[in-house]
Design a protein around this motif. Structure first.
Motif, PDB file in Angstrom:
ATOM      1  N   UNK A 161     110.887  11.786   4.939  1.00 46.13           N
ATOM      2  CA  UNK A 161     110.475  11.091   6.157  1.00 46.13           C
ATOM      3  C   UNK A 161     109.430  11.915   6.897  1.00 46.13           C
ATOM      4  N   UNK A 162     108.371  11.241   7.293  1.00 45.53           N
ATOM      5  CA  UNK A 162     107.304  11.898   8.037  1.00 45.53           C
ATOM      6  C   UNK A 162     107.690  12.106   9.492  1.00 45.53           C
ATOM      7  N   UNK A 163     108.348  11.109  10.086  1.00 46.18           N
ATOM      8  CA  UNK A 163     108.768  11.168  11.491  1.00 46.18           C
ATOM      9  C   UNK A 163     110.182  10.644  11.606  1.00 46.18           C
ATOM     10  N   UNK A 164     110.987  11.307  12.416  1.00 43.36           N
ATOM     11  CA  UNK A 164     112.356  10.874  12.693  1.00 43.36           C
ATOM     12  C   UNK A 164     112.491  10.709  14.207  1.00 43.36           C
ATOM     13  N   UNK A 165     112.817   9.522  14.639  1.00 46.72           N
ATOM     14  CA  UNK A 165     112.967   9.235  16.069  1.00 46.72           C
ATOM     15  C   UNK A 165     114.366   8.685  16.305  1.00 46.72           C
ATOM     16  N   UNK A 166     115.118   9.309  17.195  1.00 43.65           N
ATOM     17  CA  UNK A 166     116.488   8.903  17.496  1.00 43.65           C
ATOM     18  C   UNK A 166     116.584   8.552  18.978  1.00 43.65           C
ATOM     19  N   UNK A 167     117.004   7.340  19.273  1.00 47.88           N
ATOM     20  CA  UNK A 167     117.146   6.876  20.659  1.00 47.88           C
ATOM     21  C   UNK A 167     118.545   6.330  20.866  1.00 47.88           C
ATOM     22  N   UNK A 168     119.125   6.669  22.006  1.00 50.93           N
ATOM     23  CA  UNK A 168     120.418   6.107  22.406  1.00 50.93           C
ATOM     24  C   UNK A 168     120.244   5.512  23.797  1.00 50.93           C
ATOM     25  N   UNK A 169     120.568   4.218  23.936  1.00 52.65           N
ATOM     26  CA  UNK A 169     120.386   3.518  25.199  1.00 52.65           C
ATOM     27  C   UNK A 169     121.665   2.780  25.572  1.00 52.65           C
ATOM     28  N   UNK A 170     122.021   2.809  26.880  1.00 54.94           N
ATOM     29  CA  UNK A 170     123.181   2.018  27.321  1.00 54.94           C
ATOM     30  C   UNK A 170     122.850   0.528  27.323  1.00 54.94           C
ATOM     31  N   UNK A 171     123.787  -0.264  26.828  1.00 53.44           N
ATOM     32  CA  UNK A 171     123.587  -1.713  26.792  1.00 53.44           C
ATOM     33  C   UNK A 171     124.938  -2.402  26.681  1.00 53.44           C
ATOM     34  N   UNK A 172     125.154  -3.385  27.544  1.00 52.00           N
ATOM     35  CA  UNK A 172     126.395  -4.163  27.530  1.00 52.00           C
ATOM     36  C   UNK A 172     127.624  -3.259  27.639  1.00 52.00           C
ATOM     37  N   UNK A 173     127.586  -2.344  28.630  1.00 53.78           N
ATOM     38  CA  UNK A 173     128.715  -1.437  28.894  1.00 53.78           C
ATOM     39  C   UNK A 173     129.066  -0.554  27.691  1.00 53.78           C
ATOM     40  N   UNK A 174     128.081  -0.336  26.803  1.00 49.58           N
ATOM     41  CA  UNK A 174     128.297   0.540  25.647  1.00 49.58           C
ATOM     42  C   UNK A 174     126.966   1.204  25.321  1.00 49.58           C
ATOM     43  N   UNK A 175     126.920   1.884  24.186  1.00 47.74           N
ATOM     44  CA  UNK A 175     125.713   2.588  23.781  1.00 47.74           C
ATOM     45  C   UNK A 175     125.207   2.029  22.461  1.00 47.74           C
TER      46      UNK A 175
END
Length: 746
Positions: free
Chosen positions: A318-332
């Motif tokens: 993999x050239x780029x690894x992007x990890x995002x965690x966002x709250x949504x609907x009272x969960x993640x």
């Protein structure tokens, strides 16, 4: 002797010219650039409780630092002054660039430094610290004096944790405190504890935790030895949530692109609830499930998130690894966008080589086919070579040409290629790798030998608790050699360096760790070969013997940081090899050890010292190539910085190698028999046979690698002939050795 001297002129004249230039430019103190109104700062005298400081931190605080030099000679200041006189042209600008501008004394910076130094010791827990600072001027020179009276250091007598949330309060009962009773009230340690507490919360489901949640209350009214500290976690101070949160959805896009539209033609949910969305099924969902440590429905864990990122980045697909965690609907919701590297690529590299007493250049050409079976595998075809100049004290030429060509094919897999019943479930967290490879190599050394080597190998590697493990269950190699010279005077080469087959199993353990200002490194290895063949009654194949041996080595290093960016480094190495079914009793050369060279006893050339008290006359003989099955080395180095990229070192090396005390068969000359007797290990004699050398080294740091030159001088030569073993009492030209290398020796 004459031949060696005749060949060294190509290096001697440039060094002599450069040394003369440096002497001329550094013969003055640089004071002509200063005046009584703008004096030169020549020294920062820092005293803590009346004694010179032993802390690098104190010197780092200095806003003004004197020009580097030795005594009253400031070479780099002189170079800068010479460049200023020459003017704004190529030569003048180059001299100013490698030199140092004059460090004129600045009273404003002096007073600010004094205040900052006092604050520094206050932050270390010395709450009653007092400082006195004054500048002493003598003509054009100034010495800045900083005197700190620390008073007593305040220590922790009680440490408590509490929270304004009952949920977090119960979690804190399981927090491993990093501050302990008796520790100093050090501001940096307290900040580290604040960060550790925050990370603890994030690793246990508290997604919104931040540094602002954590603060400390300190009570010092009880005095230096009765100070209490209380850590408070208040999630409501910034309106955060005091309940743990779960990851309800995990989405992975392994064919993601930042430039093109990300259409989805394939969607799969893995056994751990990970949704894999990709344009085409370029990656097997099961492979991605193994590489991602998150699990749907589990509590948020920042450590697993961080480990997942590192693991995916290290796969090499993999050239780029992007990890995002966002709250949504009272969960993640966790989203991983992975940009793949090209399916196929070609790479080439050129590198400097420096080991075993040689200096040269090498290169390789690689063709990679990534993700071969859609599971992160990489197939690599490689072609490489090297050209080195190997110094040999017995030749009429100071430099001997050595060339090597090699080609290979290897397959790298991001897992342990084992049946599932033999693979523990937690192995996925060890960053496991399997490598299968085959390589052929041809080595040519002028006036010595040419050598062909074929090998095939299966290798497992993994990292656990900071230690790297490498296991080779099966490695098969065939060595064929042809000598250029008569080897009658080289018994250890003649009987040990031969056409031979190795069927080997090996294991290697490597770990490094730190404790305050000391760093440690340990490498332990064990290797065994030919025993399965022996059990089956097979001792040779196609007329070539199958080597039966066991080999082990232990390499332990300690690096101790000293004041003003200096370092003490030491290395201890012990290695032993034992062989069976050898017709002569000697250990095969490939599994033996050698001495001398750029990374060993630097007072001797590689392969031309030992074993034991072998005569120095034999060491100088044509075709001599020394090796033995027992080796002991102890090295010390004092390292320091001369100027920016120029480093220096003073070193001391001691060690030797020996033959086993047993009967060796064959037809030997009287010189060979004497050499075998002199090289035999004995508990009552080995310590008397240690070769000892000292020397001085220069290193030039090019950032991507370090060029090193170490000039070694023999102190004790156990094989000295017609002179004292303590050759330092009357050193000769042959007692000096210039070892060139790349990188540090250890």
């Amino acid at each position: 002797m004459t031949n060696f001297t005749a060949k060294i002129h190509r290096f001697f004249y440039p060094v002599l010219f450069g040394g003369t230039l440096l002497f001329i430019t550094s013969s003055c103190s640089g004071l002509q650039q200063a005046t009584t109104e703008s004096p030169l700062l020549v020294k920062n005298d820092i005293r803590i409780n009346g004694r010179p400081t032993l802390s690098d931190d104190d010197y780092d605080i200095m806003r003004q630092r004197p020009n580097k030099g030795l005594g009253n000679v400031r070479m780099f200041l002189s170079l800068y002054g010479l460049g200023s006189k020459i003017g704004d042209n190529a030569t003048g600008n180059w001299l100013k660039r490698i030199g140092e501008p004059p460090a004129f004394f600045d009273r404003v910076a002096f007073e600010a430094t004094a205040a900052q130094l006092q604050q520094h010791y206050f932050n270390l827990g010395y709450y009653l610290v007092e400082d006195t600072a004054f500048a002493e001027q003598n003509g054009k020179k100034v010495v800045a004096h900083y005197q700190i009276n620390t008073g007593p250091q305040y220590n922790i007598s009680a440490y408590n944790l509490r929270s304004t949330s009952r949920f977090i309060d119960s979690a804190l009962a399981h927090y491993p405190k990093e501050l302990e009773l008796g520790d100093a009230l050090n501001a940096q340690r307290i900040e580290d504890e604040q960060l550790a507490l925050t990370n603890f919360l994030k690793d246990h489901g508290y997604f919104t935790a931040q540094l602002g949640w954590v603060y400390f209350e300190i009570d010092t009214t009880g005095g230096p030895n009765a100070s209490e500290i209380t850590g408070v976690v208040d999630p409501f101070i910034f309106g955060g949530l005091d309940e743990r949160q779960r990851i309800s959805k995990i989405t992975v896009r392994p064919t993601y692109s930042f430039q093109e539209a990300n259409t989805v033609n394939d969607s799969t949910r893995t056994v751990h609830g990970i949704d894999v969305l990709q344009n085409d099924r370029l990656f097997r969902p099961g492979f991605l499930d193994e590489q991602i440590y998150l699990e749907r429905g589990a509590f948020y864990d920042q450590n697993l998130l961080r480990t997942t990122y590192k693991n995916l980045s290290s796969l090499g697909v993999f050239q780029t690894v992007e990890v995002n965690v966002q709250p949504k609907d009272n969960a993640l919701h966790a989203t991983l966008n992975l940009v793949p590297l090209p399916k196929r690529s070609v790479s080439a590299n050129l590198e400097g080589l420096g080991n075993s007493g040689s200096l040269g250049v090498g290169g390789s050409f690689n063709w990679d086919n990534r993700n071969l079976f859609k599971g992160g595998e990489t197939l690599r075809l490689s072609l490489g070579g090297a050209l080195t100049e190997q110094r040999n004290s017995s030749s009429t030429s100071w430099l001997i040409d050595a060339r090597e060509l090699n080609a290979g094919v290897s397959l790298h897999l991001p897992k342990l290629l084992l049946p599932k019943t033999l693979t523990p479930p937690q192995a996925k967290f060890w960053r496991p790798k399997t490598k299968l490879g085959t390589q052929v190599a041809y080595q040519y050394r002028a006036q010595e030998f040419n050598r062909f080597n074929f090998s095939t190998n299966l290798e497992y590697s993994w990292t656990r608790q900071g230690a790297k493990h490498v296991f080779n269950p099966a490695q098969l190699s065939f060595v064929s050699i042809n000598f250029a010279n008569d080897t009658a005077l080289a018994p250890f080469l003649f009987v040990g360096f031969q056409n031979i087959i190795f069927a080997t199993t090996a294991y290697q353990y490597t770990k490094s760790w730190s404790n305050d200002k000391t760093r440690y490194f340990l490498n332990a290895s064990a290797k065994s070969g030919g025993h399965l063949a022996r059990l089956s009654g097979l001792n040779e194949w196609n007329g070539n013997p199958i080597a039966q041996f066991a080999k082990t080595g232990l390499d332990f290093r300690v690096y101790r940081s000293l004041v003003r960016k200096r370092q003490l480094a030491s290395r201890t190495f012990l290695g032993v090899t034992q062989s069976w079914n050898s017709p002569s009793g000697f250990v095969p050369f490939e599994q033996s050890f050698f001495m001398g060279g750029a990374n060993d006893l630097r007072g001797w050339t590689a392969y031309h010292f030992g074993p034991g008290a072998t005569s120095e006359d034999l060491l100088q003989s044509s075709g001599f190539f020394s090796a033995a099955p027992i080796k002991l080395v102890q090295s010390f180095e004092y390292r320091f910085t001369i100027q920016r990229a120029i480093k220096g070192a003073v070193f001391l090396d001691a060690g030797n190698m020996w033959l086993f005390n047993k009967t060796y068969t064959g037809t030997f000359t009287s010189a060979q028999e004497a050499a075998i007797e002199a090289g035999t290990f004995g508990w009552d004699s080995f310590y008397k046979q240690l070769g000892i050398n000292t020397g001085y080294g220069l290193r030039y740091d090019l950032e991507f690698f370090i060029i090193r030159a170490d000039l070694g001088l023999k102190i004790h030569h156990p094989g000295a002939v017609d002179r004292s073993n303590w050759v330092i009492t009357a050193p000769q030209l042959r007692d000096f050795n210039l070892a060139l290398g790349i990188g540090y020796p250890f």
